[in-house]
Design a protein around this motif. Structure first.
Motif, PDB file in Angstrom:
ATOM      1  N   MET A  50       0.948  -1.099   0.125  1.00  0.00           N
ATOM      2  CA  MET A  50       0.528  -0.194   0.176  1.00  0.00           C
ATOM      3  C   MET A  50       0.801   1.135  -0.428  1.00  0.00           C
ATOM      4  SD  MET A  50      -3.305   0.805   2.217  1.00  0.00           S
ATOM      5  CE  MET A  50      -4.645   1.379   1.829  1.00  0.00           C
ATOM      6  N   GLU A  51       2.287   1.263   0.320  1.00  0.00           N
ATOM      7  CA  GLU A  51       2.853   2.503   0.918  1.00  0.00           C
ATOM      8  C   GLU A  51       3.740   2.407  -0.236  1.00  0.00           C
ATOM      9  OE1 GLU A  51       3.203   4.900   3.301  1.00  0.00           O
ATOM     10  OE2 GLU A  51       1.788   3.344   4.798  1.00  0.00           O
ATOM     11  N   ALA A  52       3.713   1.468  -1.249  1.00  0.00           N
ATOM     12  CA  ALA A  52       4.330   1.830  -2.320  1.00  0.00           C
ATOM     13  C   ALA A  52       3.368   1.908  -3.459  1.00  0.00           C
ATOM     14  CB  ALA A  52       5.127   0.260  -2.817  1.00  0.00           C
ATOM     15  N   GLU A  56       8.777   9.935   0.898  1.00  0.00           N
ATOM     16  CA  GLU A  56       8.193  10.080   1.779  1.00  0.00           C
ATOM     17  C   GLU A  56       7.513   8.237   2.150  1.00  0.00           C
ATOM     18  OE1 GLU A  56       5.165  12.724   4.614  1.00  0.00           O
ATOM     19  OE2 GLU A  56       6.803  14.520   4.424  1.00  0.00           O
ATOM     20  N   GLU A  57       6.677   8.496   1.096  1.00  0.00           N
ATOM     21  CA  GLU A  57       6.144   7.336   1.420  1.00  0.00           C
ATOM     22  C   GLU A  57       6.939   5.728   1.112  1.00  0.00           C
ATOM     23  OE1 GLU A  57       2.705   7.443   2.136  1.00  0.00           O
ATOM     24  OE2 GLU A  57       1.843   8.923   2.072  1.00  0.00           O
ATOM     25  N   ARG A  58       7.774   5.774  -0.011  1.00  0.00           N
ATOM     26  CA  ARG A  58       8.476   4.875  -0.038  1.00  0.00           C
ATOM     27  C   ARG A  58       9.738   5.024   1.485  1.00  0.00           C
ATOM     28  NH1 ARG A  58      12.461   1.737  -3.175  1.00  0.00           N
ATOM     29  NH2 ARG A  58      13.325   1.361  -2.016  1.00  0.00           N
ATOM     30  N   GLU A  59       9.934   6.024   1.494  1.00  0.00           N
ATOM     31  CA  GLU A  59      10.465   6.049   3.918  1.00  0.00           C
ATOM     32  C   GLU A  59       9.201   5.177   4.186  1.00  0.00           C
ATOM     33  OE1 GLU A  59      11.153   9.737   4.801  1.00  0.00           O
ATOM     34  OE2 GLU A  59      12.583  10.398   3.796  1.00  0.00           O
ATOM     35  N   HIS A  60       7.860   5.267   4.248  1.00  0.00           N
ATOM     36  CA  HIS A  60       7.565   4.606   5.397  1.00  0.00           C
ATOM     37  C   HIS A  60       7.803   3.078   4.846  1.00  0.00           C
ATOM     38  CE1 HIS A  60       4.114   8.252   5.372  1.00  0.00           C
ATOM     39  NE2 HIS A  60       5.119   8.536   6.069  1.00  0.00           N
ATOM     40  N   MET A  61       7.781   2.565   3.626  1.00  0.00           N
ATOM     41  CA  MET A  61       7.708   1.283   2.994  1.00  0.00           C
ATOM     42  C   MET A  61       8.382   1.151   3.632  1.00  0.00           C
ATOM     43  SD  MET A  61       7.823   0.161  -0.781  1.00  0.00           S
ATOM     44  CE  MET A  61       9.940  -0.211  -0.418  1.00  0.00           C
ATOM     45  N   GLU A 121       2.171   9.710  12.539  1.00  0.00           N
ATOM     46  CA  GLU A 121       2.022  10.359  11.226  1.00  0.00           C
ATOM     47  C   GLU A 121       1.163  10.213  10.672  1.00  0.00           C
ATOM     48  OE1 GLU A 121       4.773  11.046   9.776  1.00  0.00           O
ATOM     49  OE2 GLU A 121       4.312  11.226   7.673  1.00  0.00           O
ATOM     50  N   GLN A 122      -0.001   9.207   9.861  1.00  0.00           N
ATOM     51  CA  GLN A 122      -1.834   9.722   9.251  1.00  0.00           C
ATOM     52  C   GLN A 122      -1.878  10.451   9.773  1.00  0.00           C
ATOM     53  OE1 GLN A 122      -0.210   7.569   6.600  1.00  0.00           O
ATOM     54  NE2 GLN A 122      -1.963   8.254   6.613  1.00  0.00           N
ATOM     55  N   ILE A 123      -1.895  11.062  11.227  1.00  0.00           N
ATOM     56  CA  ILE A 123      -3.160  12.176  11.708  1.00  0.00           C
ATOM     57  C   ILE A 123      -2.520  13.241  10.637  1.00  0.00           C
ATOM     58  CG2 ILE A 123      -3.069  13.811  13.482  1.00  0.00           C
ATOM     59  CD1 ILE A 123      -3.050  11.192  15.401  1.00  0.00           C
ATOM     60  N   GLU A 124      -0.840  13.591  11.113  1.00  0.00           N
ATOM     61  CA  GLU A 124      -0.038  14.700  10.337  1.00  0.00           C
ATOM     62  C   GLU A 124      -0.808  14.465   8.584  1.00  0.00           C
ATOM     63  OE1 GLU A 124       3.134  16.183  10.830  1.00  0.00           O
ATOM     64  OE2 GLU A 124       2.115  16.776  12.785  1.00  0.00           O
ATOM     65  N   GLU A 125      -0.808  13.613   8.191  1.00  0.00           N
ATOM     66  CA  GLU A 125      -0.892  13.041   6.710  1.00  0.00           C
ATOM     67  C   GLU A 125      -2.313  13.761   6.147  1.00  0.00           C
ATOM     68  OE1 GLU A 125       1.640  10.518   4.619  1.00  0.00           O
ATOM     69  OE2 GLU A 125       2.877  11.771   5.222  1.00  0.00           O
ATOM     70  N   GLU A 126      -3.267  13.318   6.729  1.00  0.00           N
ATOM     71  CA  GLU A 126      -4.339  13.726   6.527  1.00  0.00           C
ATOM     72  C   GLU A 126      -4.626  15.570   6.815  1.00  0.00           C
ATOM     73  OE1 GLU A 126      -7.728  11.166   7.936  1.00  0.00           O
ATOM     74  OE2 GLU A 126      -6.243   9.453   7.883  1.00  0.00           O
TER      75      GLU A 126
END
Ligand SMILES: [Fe+2]
Ligand SMILES: [Fe+2]
Lengths: 107, 172
Positions: free
Chosen positions: B25-27, B58-63, B135-140
């Motif tokens: 999903m992050e990828a 950033e999403e790649r870093e999450h992954m 992190e998701q709170i921030e992103e949203e």
């Protein structure tokens, strides 16, 4: 060696002194680390058995399974794959690494 | 009997499967943001493009965070297949609305894994995901703020270029 789980065709053993596992496939027995067992699980659970009942998706109802970094090659039919799925899922429950109830692998 | 399995792996396989799903999903998010960056570049929204290039990273870093967690716990991380990336957007508003939709989906997915990990008694996975929950709170929130800004600015006349310029405020 202790038997971890036995399905109709296959048996998983733990060899505590060697810190590894053995899977008896009938024709041959394959030595595996836990990593390799996890890789086997991934391959087996990724097989979509419904494809075996669709002649366009799987014309002959066979799966080619390569294990342990291409060291071993198996050609298995539908029943054998189903049995291997049983072995894998039950083995991880017996090993204490799975609760068995949540079946989550889909892709 | 020695417990070789538990000695080799410290999380449940069910958690591992869910985390491998999250890697995917992050990828997918990373690839989607790259597609959005491309759209922004092609349509003259250069600041927004920068924003999405950064998001993609950033999403790649999450992954990778999840990937490395699976390595550390002795599990089996799977390099994800990424397919079906959308490149078509009707407007810059559509791009940001899709972004929020995507982030909400990711949040739900992470909450689901936390819930399952709790059911499994897999404390390691549950605690690991704390960071992602925050992190998701921030992103949203970031995307919601941008959408609010778009609402206030309006898309008439020079509105679209003003919107693009203001996106700079959300690039750290
Ligand atoms: Fe993410
Ligand atoms: Fe995100």
């Amino acid at each position: 060696m202790n038997v971890i789980f036995q399905s109709t065709y296959y048996t998983l053993y733990q060899a505590a002194n060697e810190r590894c596992f053995y899977v008896d496939f009938g024709q041959k027995t394959v030595r595996m680390s836990l990593c390799q067992l996890l890789a086997l699980r991934h391959k087996v659970m990724s097989i979509n058995i419904e494809d075996h009942f669709d002649s366009d998706l799987n014309a002959h109802g066979f799966e080619v399974l390569m294990l342990c970094n291409k060291e071993h090659l198996f050609v298995l039919n539908t029943l054998e794959i189903l049995d291997l799925k049983t072995l894998v899922s039950n083995s991880f429950v017996s090993l204490g690494l799975s609760v068995g109830a949540l079946e989550t692998i889909t892709s | 009997m020695k417990d070789i399995a538990r000695q080799s792996m410290s999380i449940k396989v069910e958690s591992m499967d869910l985390l491998n799903g999250q890697i995917k999903m992050e990828a997918h998010a990373s690839a989607t943001y790259l597609a959005m960056a491309s759209w922004c570049e092609q349509n003259g929204f250069f600041t927004s493009a920068k924003f999405f290039f950064k998001q993609a990273e950033e999403e790649r870093e999450h992954m990778m965070k999840i990937f490395n967690f699976l390595v550390d716990t002795g599990a089996n991380p799977i390099s994800p297949e990424v397919t079906g990336i959308n490149h078509d957007y009707s407007s810059i508003v559509d791009v940001f609305e899709s972004t929020l939709e995507h982030e909400v989906k990711v949040t739900k997915s992470i909450h689901n894994i936390v819930k399952k990990a709790r059911e499994l008694g897999d404390f390691a996975t549950e605690r690991f995901l704390d960071w992602f929950v925050m992190e998701q709170i921030e992103e949203e929130n970031t995307v919601r703020d941008i959408l609010d800004m778009i609402e206030v600015t309006g898309t008439e006349g020079v509105g679209l270029q003003m919107i693009d310029n203001q996106v700079a405020n959300w690039i750290e």
